[in-house]
Scaffold this motif. Structure first.
Motif, PDB file in Angstrom:
ATOM      1  N   ALA A  73     -11.421  81.787  86.140  1.00  0.00           N
ATOM      2  CA  ALA A  73     -11.472  80.342  86.370  1.00  0.00           C
ATOM      3  C   ALA A  73     -10.234  79.640  85.833  1.00  0.00           C
ATOM      4  CB  ALA A  73     -12.724  79.756  85.725  1.00  0.00           C
ATOM      5  N   CYS A  74      -9.601  80.208  84.806  1.00  0.00           N
ATOM      6  CA  CYS A  74      -8.384  79.607  84.236  1.00  0.00           C
ATOM      7  C   CYS A  74      -7.187  79.712  85.171  1.00  0.00           C
ATOM      8  CB  CYS A  74      -8.034  80.286  82.908  1.00  0.00           C
ATOM      9  SG  CYS A  74      -8.970  79.695  81.498  1.00  0.00           S
ATOM     10  N   LEU A  75      -7.245  80.636  86.106  1.00  0.00           N
ATOM     11  CA  LEU A  75      -6.071  80.911  86.940  1.00  0.00           C
ATOM     12  C   LEU A  75      -6.008  79.992  88.155  1.00  0.00           C
ATOM     13  CD1 LEU A  75      -5.999  84.797  86.712  1.00  0.00           C
ATOM     14  CD2 LEU A  75      -4.270  83.210  85.850  1.00  0.00           C
ATOM     15  N   ASP A  76      -6.100  78.676  87.917  1.00  0.00           N
ATOM     16  CA  ASP A  76      -5.914  77.722  89.009  1.00  0.00           C
ATOM     17  C   ASP A  76      -4.482  77.741  89.504  1.00  0.00           C
ATOM     18  OD1 ASP A  76      -8.523  76.862  89.142  1.00  0.00           O
ATOM     19  OD2 ASP A  76      -8.238  75.379  87.575  1.00  0.00           O
ATOM     20  N   GLY A  77      -3.569  78.145  88.634  1.00  0.00           N
ATOM     21  CA  GLY A  77      -2.177  78.361  88.997  1.00  0.00           C
ATOM     22  C   GLY A  77      -1.686  79.580  88.255  1.00  0.00           C
ATOM     23  N   PRO A  78      -0.551  80.159  88.670  1.00  0.00           N
ATOM     24  CA  PRO A  78      -0.034  81.343  87.976  1.00  0.00           C
ATOM     25  C   PRO A  78       0.135  81.079  86.479  1.00  0.00           C
ATOM     26  CG  PRO A  78       1.162  80.968  90.015  1.00  0.00           C
ATOM     27  CD  PRO A  78       0.309  79.761  89.803  1.00  0.00           C
ATOM     28  N   ALA A  79      -0.193  82.054  85.660  1.00  0.00           N
ATOM     29  CA  ALA A  79      -0.104  81.892  84.205  1.00  0.00           C
ATOM     30  C   ALA A  79       0.216  83.234  83.570  1.00  0.00           C
ATOM     31  CB  ALA A  79      -1.409  81.333  83.641  1.00  0.00           C
ATOM     32  N   SER A  80       0.839  83.163  82.401  1.00  0.00           N
ATOM     33  CA  SER A  80       1.179  84.376  81.668  1.00  0.00           C
ATOM     34  C   SER A  80       0.034  84.766  80.744  1.00  0.00           C
ATOM     35  CB  SER A  80       2.442  84.149  80.841  1.00  0.00           C
ATOM     36  OG  SER A  80       2.183  83.213  79.803  1.00  0.00           O
ATOM     37  N   THR A  81       0.097  85.994  80.253  1.00  0.00           N
ATOM     38  CA  THR A  81      -0.913  86.475  79.311  1.00  0.00           C
ATOM     39  C   THR A  81      -0.943  85.603  78.057  1.00  0.00           C
ATOM     40  OG1 THR A  81      -0.592  88.735  80.105  1.00  0.00           O
ATOM     41  CG2 THR A  81      -1.657  88.484  77.976  1.00  0.00           C
ATOM     42  N   THR A  82       0.230  85.249  77.551  1.00  0.00           N
ATOM     43  CA  THR A  82       0.308  84.429  76.339  1.00  0.00           C
ATOM     44  C   THR A  82      -0.320  83.065  76.556  1.00  0.00           C
ATOM     45  OG1 THR A  82       2.352  85.565  75.721  1.00  0.00           O
ATOM     46  CG2 THR A  82       1.875  83.478  74.618  1.00  0.00           C
ATOM     47  N   ASP A  83      -0.024  82.454  77.703  1.00  0.00           N
ATOM     48  CA  ASP A  83      -0.575  81.142  78.002  1.00  0.00           C
ATOM     49  C   ASP A  83      -2.096  81.207  78.097  1.00  0.00           C
ATOM     50  OD1 ASP A  83      -0.800  78.480  78.745  1.00  0.00           O
ATOM     51  OD2 ASP A  83      -0.529  78.904  80.872  1.00  0.00           O
ATOM     52  N   LEU A  84      -2.599  82.205  78.784  1.00  0.00           N
ATOM     53  CA  LEU A  84      -4.052  82.352  78.918  1.00  0.00           C
ATOM     54  C   LEU A  84      -4.714  82.585  77.564  1.00  0.00           C
ATOM     55  CD1 LEU A  84      -4.026  84.587  82.112  1.00  0.00           C
ATOM     56  CD2 LEU A  84      -4.906  82.244  81.972  1.00  0.00           C
ATOM     57  N   ALA A  85      -4.062  83.371  76.703  1.00  0.00           N
ATOM     58  CA  ALA A  85      -4.620  83.636  75.373  1.00  0.00           C
ATOM     59  C   ALA A  85      -4.716  82.347  74.562  1.00  0.00           C
ATOM     60  CB  ALA A  85      -3.756  84.660  74.644  1.00  0.00           C
ATOM     61  N   ARG A  86      -3.683  81.483  74.674  1.00  0.00           N
ATOM     62  CA  ARG A  86      -3.715  80.209  73.942  1.00  0.00           C
ATOM     63  C   ARG A  86      -4.853  79.328  74.449  1.00  0.00           C
ATOM     64  NH1 ARG A  86       2.003  80.161  74.523  1.00  0.00           N
ATOM     65  NH2 ARG A  86       3.068  80.614  72.561  1.00  0.00           N
ATOM     66  N   ARG A  87      -4.993  79.258  75.764  1.00  0.00           N
ATOM     67  CA  ARG A  87      -6.016  78.390  76.340  1.00  0.00           C
ATOM     68  C   ARG A  87      -7.422  78.845  75.967  1.00  0.00           C
ATOM     69  NH1 ARG A  87      -5.197  77.329  82.580  1.00  0.00           N
ATOM     70  NH2 ARG A  87      -6.968  75.959  82.132  1.00  0.00           N
ATOM     71  N   LEU A  88      -7.617  80.137  75.896  1.00  0.00           N
ATOM     72  CA  LEU A  88      -8.953  80.671  75.653  1.00  0.00           C
ATOM     73  C   LEU A  88      -9.233  80.960  74.185  1.00  0.00           C
ATOM     74  CD1 LEU A  88      -9.125  83.104  78.699  1.00  0.00           C
ATOM     75  CD2 LEU A  88     -10.213  80.875  78.474  1.00  0.00           C
ATOM     76  N   GLY A  89      -8.188  80.885  73.351  1.00  0.00           N
ATOM     77  CA  GLY A  89      -8.376  81.132  71.932  1.00  0.00           C
ATOM     78  C   GLY A  89      -8.686  82.574  71.602  1.00  0.00           C
ATOM     79  N   VAL A  90      -8.077  83.504  72.355  1.00  0.00           N
ATOM     80  CA  VAL A  90      -8.281  84.935  72.112  1.00  0.00           C
ATOM     81  C   VAL A  90      -6.920  85.606  71.976  1.00  0.00           C
ATOM     82  CG1 VAL A  90     -10.485  84.969  73.333  1.00  0.00           C
ATOM     83  CG2 VAL A  90      -8.380  85.437  74.600  1.00  0.00           C
ATOM     84  N   THR A  91      -6.903  86.888  71.711  1.00  0.00           N
ATOM     85  CA  THR A  91      -5.636  87.600  71.546  1.00  0.00           C
ATOM     86  C   THR A  91      -5.039  87.962  72.910  1.00  0.00           C
ATOM     87  OG1 THR A  91      -6.651  89.778  71.507  1.00  0.00           O
ATOM     88  CG2 THR A  91      -6.480  88.587  69.403  1.00  0.00           C
ATOM     89  N   PRO A  92      -3.719  88.040  73.018  1.00  0.00           N
ATOM     90  CA  PRO A  92      -3.100  88.484  74.268  1.00  0.00           C
ATOM     91  C   PRO A  92      -3.571  89.872  74.689  1.00  0.00           C
ATOM     92  CG  PRO A  92      -1.460  87.457  72.850  1.00  0.00           C
ATOM     93  CD  PRO A  92      -2.704  87.583  72.041  1.00  0.00           C
TER      94      PRO A  92
END
Length: 340
Positions: A265-284
């Motif tokens: 659901a977070c991938l509304d647009g292209p994103a990096s692993t680091t960016d996704l980890a920050r948004r979700l509050g988890v580790t890369p």
């Protein structure tokens, strides 16, 4: 209306850049016009707290009429993905005469702010002061956000590259911005500033397009003799400072599990692993494991854009996230008279 005329060679030489220095310069306008830059207000609130006792009045004085900033701070980079230090070194080498001319052009006839009074008569000193102040400003309020900003900018580049590959210049420019139109070799920008009516031949200089986070409308150099550059608002600006993950899809959660459903659901647009980890509050590392499974299942794709590896949902992933409308119950068969 500003018209940029591109011949075949110019179109072939059209390319994209990202500029951290331009982002720093453009961000100065948010301090002066927070009501105009509403998408950047989360950054402004955090920046105001992080600024401390750093005095940025000299930097803010560079913002002129119509939100203009001096060209030497937004010039197109030599490298498509430069770092801030390299761009700042280039500023330190700008001829003093250009510093003064660009600042006056940005002011566009308005009175010189008090903090700049006398500085324009010593442009070499002004240049060095600005460079030092920009370095401190970057470290305080932009460097912590730059990895995520760069991720959004690189995602925009990937999206534009895909548009260009699928439909050429017509598709590339179709959704760059509502004020930008492409027709018959002409790129038209409906801008009232910095110029009102201009036709600019690119003629062998190549056009450079620059997505930016601290923009609401496209921009051009104030001096039309500068190398051709069109800056435009990047896609997904509102997500740069977003921290809360999107609402988790219910049925999809049952199907593939909550972490993977939330990630998809977070991938509304292209994103990096680091960016996704920050948004979700988890580790890369955790994100990478889930992305590998989603990729093997054909729900996400993986592409390299500059220094980043970006993930995006596939059409199948989009369909899985789309709310499903229950099919209507079939109509009850109507009673028919029996015939002998």
């Amino acid at each position: 209306m500003i018209e940029l005329r591109l011949d075949v060679e110019d179109l072939a030489d059209t390319r994209f850049v990202i500029s951290p220095l331009a982002e720093a310069a453009l961000s100065l306008r948010v301090w002066l016009l927070p009501h105009y830059y509403v998408l950047q207000l989360p950054w402004l609130r955090s920046a105001a707290a992080a600024l401390g006792d750093l005095d940025i009045r000299l930097l803010l004085a560079l913002v002129g009429a119509h939100r203009a900033v001096p060209d030497f701070l937004t010039a197109r980079p030599d490298d498509p993905l430069p770092d801030f230090a390299a761009e700042l070194d280039r500023v330190r080498r700008v001829p003093p005469g250009k510093i003064a001319a660009d600042v006056r052009a940005a002011l566009q006839g308005r009175p010189v702010p008090a903090v700049l009074t006398g500085e324009l008569d010593r442009p070499a000193r002004l240049r060095d002061r600005l460079a030092d102040l920009l370095a401190a400003y970057w470290d305080a309020v932009l460097a912590p956000h730059w990895p995520r900003m760069r991720g959004v900018l690189e995602a925009d580049l990937l999206y534009r590259a895909q548009r260009l590959a699928r439909g050429g210049a017509r598709l590339l420019f179709a959704d760059l911005h509502p004020t930008i139109r492409w027709r018959a070799g002409m790129l038209r920008l409906d801008l009232s500033y910095p110029h009102t009516e201009l036709r600019i031949p690119i003629t062998g200089r190549g056009l450079v397009l620059m997505p930016a986070v601290f923009l609401r409308t496209p921009g051009l150099p104030l001096n039309m003799n500068e190398p051709p550059l069109v800056s435009y608002p990047a896609r997904g600006i509102a997500t740069v400072w977003e921290t809360a993950p999107p609402t988790r899809p219910g049925v999809l959660t049952d199907l593939i599990g909550r972490p993977k459903a939330t990630l998809l659901a977070c991938l509304d647009g292209p994103a990096s692993t680091t960016d996704l980890a920050r948004r979700l509050g988890v580790t890369p590392g955790a994100v990478s494991q889930h992305l590998a499974v989603l990729r093997d299942a054909g729900l996400v794709t993986r592409s390299r854009a500059g220094r980043s590896v970006l993930y995006a949902r596939t059409a199948l992933g989009d369909r899985l996230l789309r709310p499903q409308t229950p099919a209507p119950a079939p109509d009850a068969p109507s009673a028919r008279p029996l015939h002998p």
